[in-house]
Enzyme design. Structure first.
Site, short mmCIF file in Angstrom:
data_model
loop_
_atom_site.label_atom_id
_atom_site.label_comp_id
_atom_site.label_asym_id
_atom_site.label_seq_id
_atom_site.Cartn_x
_atom_site.Cartn_y
_atom_site.Cartn_z
N CYS A 1 -29.70 8.05 -10.07
CA CYS A 1 -28.55 7.43 -9.40
C CYS A 1 -29.00 6.58 -8.20
O CYS A 1 -29.43 7.10 -7.16
CB CYS A 1 -27.53 8.49 -8.94
SG CYS A 1 -25.97 7.73 -8.38
N CYS B 1 -23.39 -0.13 -8.09
CA CYS B 1 -24.04 0.78 -9.02
C CYS B 1 -25.51 0.40 -9.08
O CYS B 1 -25.85 -0.73 -9.48
CB CYS B 1 -23.39 0.66 -10.41
SG CYS B 1 -24.13 1.82 -11.56
#
Ligand code: PYC
Length: 310
Positions: A233, A85
């Site tokens: 992201c 992530c």
């Protein structure tokens, strides 16, 4: 459980510092299997209401297997577990810096999908050199009920992405419901038509891109549990860089400014390691802010001790 919350470009991360399950030693991928197989109530207690929310990404801080790494980490969300992530790693580094556990400079962090390098800059920006990323397939056509044929690329940036250029509506927060339904329909069609990542892996992130006035591109990224990423992201930007590199549209070292749905920006670039076999190593830079710290309490008599699992 002791936690610190932060947000990276608007997307929240909750780092669990202590009080999580004992996963023993070994590679992070093995410890992730133990966590998912035997302690999933830990994930649901941290992420689901009433302690968390669908948008939140959890980060379980662990001892790294390699003593040369600053930390080990497993990421999780409302649907399950994430290989890597990007915004979460930027949040983790900001958290460790806030706690005085990391100083400016380079640090290595173990994740279940590989070791990433993080640099804490003097101006508090954080750069992540992500796991090697690549495009698996270009211009894949998927038939989406109620929408028609949608064309996109399948790429790995630490998670699997289907990247679509062009959006049915403007990429603004006001359109988030429409964009969520659009991206969710694509995701379901990919599943039904058996369009996958490598070795049959599910493509669980959908990234819609459109031109931006203030950056090189603006995106909307739908995450596996149907929450959309408030940030641009990190793994999605990595997958995008892999596609741009494969198309010859971005040279190694050239800067790419990726804007997210809130207008926040990650700056990306990539290098090509020797013998890369078409893989790039993306680098993503952003900023995170600590928002809260405290203890999550799980009282045995609480009917929602493990979170509200719908
Ligand atoms: O920044 O890589 C990322 C990410 C994945 C899911 C939510 N954020």
């Amino acid at each position: 459980m002791e936690f610190v919350d932060s947000h990276t470009a608007g997307e929240p991360t909750r780092v669990i510092l202590s009080g999580g399950p004992n996963l023993g030693a070994g590679p992070l991928a093995e410890r992730l299997r133990r966590l998912a197989g035997g302690h999933d109530t830990f994930r649901s207690a941290v992420i689901h209401e009433p302690r968390g929310s669908d948008v939140l990404v959890g980060a379980l801080l662990l001892q790294p297997q390699d003593p040369g790494c600053a930390a080990g980490v497993i990421y999780f969300n409302n649907a399950g577990y994430l290989g890597m992530c990007g915004h979460g790693t930027i949040g983790l580094v900001a958290t460790l810096a806030h706690l005085g556990r990391l100083g400016p400079g380079q640090h290595r962090i173990e994740t279940p999908v590989g070791t990433v390098r993080a640099t804490l800059h003097d101006n508090a920006e954080i750069s992540i050199e992500n796991v090697p990323s690549f495009r698996l397939c270009k211009s894949v056509q998927v038939t989406v009920p109620g929408i028609g044929t949608v064309c996109g690329d399948v790429a790995w940036g630490g998670n699997w992405f289907f990247l679509v250029d062009g959006a049915p509506v403007d990429l603004t927060p006001a359109n988030s419901h429409k964009l969520t339904e659009y991206a969710w329909s694509i995701r379901r069609a990919l599943q039904q038509q058996n369009i996958t990542g490598a070795e049959g892996a599910e493509i669980d992130h959908i990234e819609i891109s459109a031109p931006s006035a203030g950056a090189d591109s603006r995106n909307f990224v739908l995450c596996p549990g149907k929450a959309y990423d408030r940030s641009p992201c990190g793994t999605g930007t990595s997958a995008k860089l892999a596609c741009l590199a494969a198309d010859g549209k971005l040279a190694p070292g050239q800067t790419w400014r990726q804007e997210g749905i809130l207008g926040t920006v990650f700056t990306g670039c990539y290098r090509v390691p020797d013998g890369s076999g078409g893989r790039i190593v993306p680098s993503i830079t952003g900023r995170a802010y600590v928002t809260a710290k405290g203890y999550l309490l799980l009282q045995p008599e609480d009917p929602f001790r493990d979170g509200i699992r719908l």
